[in-house]
Write a protein that holds these residues in place. Structure first.
Motif, PDB file in Angstrom:
ATOM      1  N   PHE A  59     -34.744 -35.634  19.049  1.00  0.00           N
ATOM      2  CA  PHE A  59     -33.477 -35.186  19.618  1.00  0.00           C
ATOM      3  C   PHE A  59     -32.338 -36.168  19.377  1.00  0.00           C
ATOM      4  CE2 PHE A  59     -36.498 -32.578  21.958  1.00  0.00           C
ATOM      5  CZ  PHE A  59     -35.945 -31.328  21.713  1.00  0.00           C
ATOM      6  N   GLU A  60     -32.647 -37.449  19.427  1.00  0.00           N
ATOM      7  CA  GLU A  60     -31.624 -38.447  19.152  1.00  0.00           C
ATOM      8  C   GLU A  60     -31.459 -38.686  17.656  1.00  0.00           C
ATOM      9  OE1 GLU A  60     -32.350 -42.031  21.354  1.00  0.00           O
ATOM     10  OE2 GLU A  60     -32.345 -40.976  23.271  1.00  0.00           O
ATOM     11  N   GLY A  61     -32.402 -38.200  16.860  1.00  0.00           N
ATOM     12  CA  GLY A  61     -32.342 -38.398  15.415  1.00  0.00           C
ATOM     13  C   GLY A  61     -32.718 -39.810  15.003  1.00  0.00           C
ATOM     14  N   THR A  62     -33.560 -40.466  15.808  1.00  0.00           N
ATOM     15  CA  THR A  62     -34.007 -41.817  15.513  1.00  0.00           C
ATOM     16  C   THR A  62     -35.309 -41.758  14.728  1.00  0.00           C
ATOM     17  OG1 THR A  62     -33.059 -42.552  17.608  1.00  0.00           O
ATOM     18  CG2 THR A  62     -34.608 -44.044  16.544  1.00  0.00           C
ATOM     19  N   PHE A  63     -35.305 -42.358  13.559  1.00  0.00           N
ATOM     20  CA  PHE A  63     -36.510 -42.386  12.727  1.00  0.00           C
ATOM     21  C   PHE A  63     -36.615 -43.767  12.094  1.00  0.00           C
ATOM     22  CE2 PHE A  63     -35.018 -38.013  12.727  1.00  0.00           C
ATOM     23  CZ  PHE A  63     -36.142 -37.350  13.183  1.00  0.00           C
TER      24      PHE A  63
END
Length: 171
Positions: A59-63
């Motif tokens: 959801f936060e787009g953290t990868f």
């Protein structure tokens, strides 16, 4: 309830009966998938606070992909705030970080879902009894979701269902 039986009821009772019949149309697999996703996210996000080197949040787009290791704050958290009996803080931190990643992933995939739900239920009980005894409303919700998954399974949108179907264990 048949339409004929409904017509004999008073209008408010008829309305309630129809609403109940509509609720019965909600597919269990939808409920199970939402339960799986929600409980997996809860434990995954907690696990993410205990490690560094691997960060995944859809959801936060953290990868951030890498070799995970305990964060600098994980062991002090277990030494100072959690203070579990019987387990050294170092071991407890490692077990929690591992469990909060493995079992949510399995539950989300619907693989070994019932066993993973029972593992997280055990973890929930430890947290409730030894760490945050006043958080019983939250832990009660977690326990209800985990017991639902353990009792009824992950639904048809799961690897468990595909395996069971492959071996003729479901229709």
């Amino acid at each position: 309830m048949t339409d004929h039986a409904l017509t004999r009821l008073a209008p408010p009772v008829r309305l309630i009966a129809r609403a109940i019949e509509l609720c019965k149309l909600i597919p269990y697999s939808l409920v199970a998938f939402l339960a799986r996703f929600s409980i997996a996210a809860t434990f995954w996000k907690s696990g993410q606070t205990k490690i560094e080197g691997l960060a995944i949040d859809l959801f936060e787009g953290t990868f951030e992909f890498g070799l995970p290791s305990l964060s600098a704050s994980a062991i002090p958290l277990f030494e100072e705030e959690y203070r579990l009996p019987l387990l050294p803080a170092e071991l407890a931190a490692q077990l929690a970080a591992f469990s909060e990643h493995l079992f949510p992933l399995l539950i989300l995939l619907g693989l070994a879902s019932r066993f993973s739900a029972l593992a997280l239920l055990g973890m929930t009980l430890v947290i409730q009894l030894f760490v945050y005894p006043d958080a019983y409303p939250t832990h009660g919700v977690w326990a209800a979701v985990l017991l639902l998954l353990a009792a009824k399974g992950p639904g048809v949108l799961s690897i468990d269902h595909l395996i069971a179907r492959r071996y003729g264990l479901v229709g």
